[in-house]
Design a protein around this motif. Structure first.
Motif, mmCIF file in Angstrom:
data_model
loop_
_atom_site.group_PDB
_atom_site.id
_atom_site.type_symbol
_atom_site.label_atom_id
_atom_site.label_comp_id
_atom_site.label_asym_id
_atom_site.label_seq_id
_atom_site.Cartn_x
_atom_site.Cartn_y
_atom_site.Cartn_z
ATOM 1 N N GLU A 109 0.771 -1.145 0.090
ATOM 2 C CA GLU A 109 -0.119 0.021 -0.067
ATOM 3 C C GLU A 109 0.729 1.158 -0.012
ATOM 4 O O GLU A 109 0.583 2.179 -0.773
ATOM 5 C CB GLU A 109 -0.851 0.065 1.178
ATOM 6 C CG GLU A 109 -2.036 -1.047 1.085
ATOM 7 C CD GLU A 109 -2.921 -1.201 2.405
ATOM 8 O OE1 GLU A 109 -2.627 -0.576 3.097
ATOM 9 O OE2 GLU A 109 -4.023 -1.950 2.138
ATOM 10 N N ALA A 110 1.845 1.084 1.014
ATOM 11 C CA ALA A 110 2.763 2.535 0.856
ATOM 12 C C ALA A 110 3.521 2.510 -0.419
ATOM 13 O O ALA A 110 3.236 3.772 -1.100
ATOM 14 C CB ALA A 110 4.035 2.182 1.862
ATOM 15 N N ALA A 111 3.827 1.598 -1.196
ATOM 16 C CA ALA A 111 4.561 1.599 -2.638
ATOM 17 C C ALA A 111 3.389 2.151 -3.753
ATOM 18 O O ALA A 111 3.572 2.898 -4.537
ATOM 19 C CB ALA A 111 4.968 0.288 -3.024
ATOM 20 N N ALA A 112 2.201 1.774 -3.386
ATOM 21 C CA ALA A 112 0.842 1.983 -4.523
ATOM 22 C C ALA A 112 0.721 3.579 -4.235
ATOM 23 O O ALA A 112 0.644 4.237 -5.219
ATOM 24 C CB ALA A 112 -0.440 1.145 -4.099
ATOM 25 N N ASN A 113 0.634 4.002 -2.977
ATOM 26 C CA ASN A 113 0.612 5.491 -2.791
ATOM 27 C C ASN A 113 1.557 6.235 -3.407
ATOM 28 O O ASN A 113 1.290 7.443 -3.919
ATOM 29 C CB ASN A 113 0.414 5.795 -1.311
ATOM 30 C CG ASN A 113 -0.776 5.262 -0.571
ATOM 31 O OD1 ASN A 113 -2.004 4.776 -1.467
ATOM 32 N ND2 ASN A 113 -0.705 4.864 0.602
#
Length: 169
Positions: A109-113
């Motif tokens: 999720e951090a990477a996607a954000n």
């Protein structure tokens, strides 16, 4: 306590992230090419960003996003739309004793954000043997681009799968 935090990786995190990587290699065989230089494997001239998962002050996971490089199988399979920028998600791992706490999902999720903020479409390749990782990616909306092979060094080739992130919104 189980206080899990996802945060940007700093240079000071490299030794602890490298120890976690060695642990993952011992338990899971990841990365398939081995870990003779774990800190070096975590670094890249193509690095855009990296995040670590920290559990009660101990680094237990990692993920990175890089610019596509020659030989990135998923980048070779994907044909971006005009004006579409891509990044490569990789170096994702969580030590075995920290699994089940959502660290891998939160790192993703951090990477996607990060990618969403920069209008990047993410690609990755995953070893075909890593079925739990493939299931996680598919639960998060990633789609299969096709089968490929990963060069594991020393003439060894490992079956892999190229995957594409959901379109940024």
């Amino acid at each position: 306590m189980n206080n899990l935090t996802i945060r940007p990786r700093t240079n000071a995190d490299l030794p602890a992230a490298a120890r976690a990587l060695v642990n993952v290699h011992e338990t899971d065989g990841y990365p398939v090419e081995g870990v003779s230089d774990p800190e070096g494997w975590l670094q890249s001239d193509a690095l855009l960003t990296a995040f670590v998962a920290e559990l009660d002050g101990r680094i237990v996971g990692h993920v990175a996003i890089t610019r596509p490089q020659t030989g990135d199988a998923a980048a070779e399979l994907y044909h971006p739309a005009p004006g579409e920028s891509i990044g490569m998600l990789g170096r994702l791992f969580v030590v075995s004793d920290a699994r089940g706490l959502g660290a891998a999902r939160q790192l993703m999720e951090a990477a996607a954000n990060f990618a969403r903020e920069r209008h990047l479409r993410l690609l990755l390749d995953v070893m075909a043997k890593d079925q739990a990782a493939i299931r996680l990616y598919e639960r998060l909306g990633w789609t299969r681009l096709g089968a490929t092979e990963h060069d594991a060094g020393n003439g060894r080739v490992v079956p892999a799968l190229a995957m594409l992130s959901p379109a940024p919104v």
